[in-house]
Structure formats: C-alpha cells, structure tokens
Scaffold this active site. Structure first.
Site, PDB file in Angstrom:
ATOM      1  N   ILE A  15      -2.796 -47.952 -38.324  1.00 31.43           N
ATOM      2  CA  ILE A  15      -1.952 -48.565 -37.234  1.00 31.43           C
ATOM      3  C   ILE A  15      -1.340 -49.887 -37.520  1.00 31.43           C
ATOM      4  O   ILE A  15      -2.209 -50.889 -37.422  1.00 31.43           O
ATOM      5  CB  ILE A  15      -3.294 -48.612 -35.961  1.00 31.43           C
ATOM      6  CG1 ILE A  15      -3.681 -47.272 -35.813  1.00 31.43           C
ATOM      7  CG2 ILE A  15      -2.207 -49.024 -34.765  1.00 31.43           C
ATOM      8  CD1 ILE A  15      -4.894 -47.208 -34.901  1.00 31.43           C
ATOM      9  N   GLU A  16      -0.156 -49.787 -37.495  1.00 29.81           N
ATOM     10  CA  GLU A  16       0.529 -50.841 -37.887  1.00 29.81           C
ATOM     11  C   GLU A  16       1.028 -51.759 -36.559  1.00 29.81           C
ATOM     12  O   GLU A  16       0.668 -51.408 -35.503  1.00 29.81           O
ATOM     13  CB  GLU A  16       1.847 -50.602 -38.813  1.00 29.81           C
ATOM     14  CG  GLU A  16       1.481 -49.897 -39.996  1.00 29.81           C
ATOM     15  CD  GLU A  16       2.878 -49.604 -41.019  1.00 29.81           C
ATOM     16  OE1 GLU A  16       2.715 -49.427 -41.956  1.00 29.81           O
ATOM     17  OE2 GLU A  16       3.845 -49.664 -40.302  1.00 29.81           O
ATOM     18  N   GLU A  27      -9.405 -46.476 -42.965  1.00 25.71           N
ATOM     19  CA  GLU A  27     -10.799 -46.715 -43.327  1.00 25.71           C
ATOM     20  C   GLU A  27     -11.509 -47.299 -42.307  1.00 25.71           C
ATOM     21  O   GLU A  27     -12.571 -47.118 -41.994  1.00 25.71           O
ATOM     22  CB  GLU A  27     -11.025 -47.113 -44.826  1.00 25.71           C
ATOM     23  CG  GLU A  27     -10.288 -46.347 -45.885  1.00 25.71           C
ATOM     24  CD  GLU A  27      -8.919 -46.735 -46.073  1.00 25.71           C
ATOM     25  OE1 GLU A  27      -8.553 -46.560 -47.711  1.00 25.71           O
ATOM     26  OE2 GLU A  27      -8.169 -47.351 -45.271  1.00 25.71           O
TER      27      GLU A  27
END
Length: 160
Positions: A51-52, A63
């Site tokens: 998720i940027e 992860e």
C-alpha cells in the site's frame, strides 16, 4: 531447502492466496504490485498487499501488511510465508520487511519467493522443477540477525 518444508495441503493454497493478494495492492506511484500470504500455526492464512502513499516513506510492503493484520488479530505464531510480484523471477523482501519477519517468525521458517509466471516452464513446455520458486528460510534471508531474544542477553555495566 526441500519442497516438503510446507505441508503439501498448504503449499498451493498459500501460493494462490499470495497471487490473489496482488489484486488488492494500492500502487499508483511505482505500479509494482506485491502480494504476500502468511500461514499461521492454526492453519489460517492472512493475505497482505503493498500500500503506497504520496509521502513515499508512509507506504507499507505486502509482507508487513500481512504480519500487521495477523498480529492485530491476535495471531503471532507462523509456519510459512509466500511472496510474489508481477516480475517473472522471484523477488525477495526488502530489508525492513526482513527485520519485521525476523521479529515474529522463527529462523527456520520457510519463505517461498514465487515468480509471476508460476509455474515456470522450460523450453520443452514442461514445468521446471519447483515451478521457478526460490525457497528460503527467515535465517537465510537475514543471516546474523538481531531478534527479540538479543534484548535479553546479559550486558556489561555501563562506564562513565
């Protein structure tokens, strides 16, 4: 590492879950989708995707998303992790993710790095041994690591 480190009944399901997790990434900046699936000791699977954020440092990798989701749901004992991306070769977790994985997972826990074109095929059209997966352990990803047990080690007294 042998392919038998993850029970057969979980291996393909875990790979499928990591691939599915890529569908929920939020990657408007890098367009680099990553999916992860974490096998909990109770048999449940927790998926995560990267998720940027416009403030790049605020982004979170797949992860760490999976581990954060699991821990926030009271699950902190894990048996395996699968990571995949859209790249046709295995991609390894970043350094920050390796340290977070080390915090919650035992050193001999298997980590499968799955290529986007899994299962890979040879020139003859046959599936290559292992399907192109790179199978590693947490300790192999982060050798000579610093973990929670290090904080319990005896220390020399501080000197002025």
């Amino acid at each position: 590492m042998s392919g038998s480190s993850i029970p057969t009944e979980h291996r393909e399901a875990l790979i499928k879950a990591a691939i599915e997790a890529k569908e929920y990434t939020y990657t408007p900046y890098s367009k680099f989708r990553v999916g992860a699936a974490l096998l909990c000791e109770d048999g449940s699977v927790i998926k995560g995707s990267n998720i940027e954020n416009a403030s790049y440092a605020a982004g979170i990798c797949a992860e760490r998303t999976a581990i954060s989701k699991a821990v926030s749901e009271g699950k902190n004992k894990f048996s395996a992790l699968v990571v995949t991306s859209d790249v046709p070769s295995p991609i390894s977790p970043c350094g920050i993710c390796r340290q977070v994985i080390r915090e919650f997972c035992h050193l001999d826990m298997p980590v499968l790095l799955v290529p986007a074109d899994y299962p890979q095929r040879g020139d003859d059209g046959e599936v290559v041994v292992g399907g192109g997966i790179l199978e590693e352990t947490v300790g192999g990803l982060l050798p000579h690591s610093f973990g929670p047990e290090e904080l319990e080690r005896p220390r020399l007294p501080a000197t002025a």
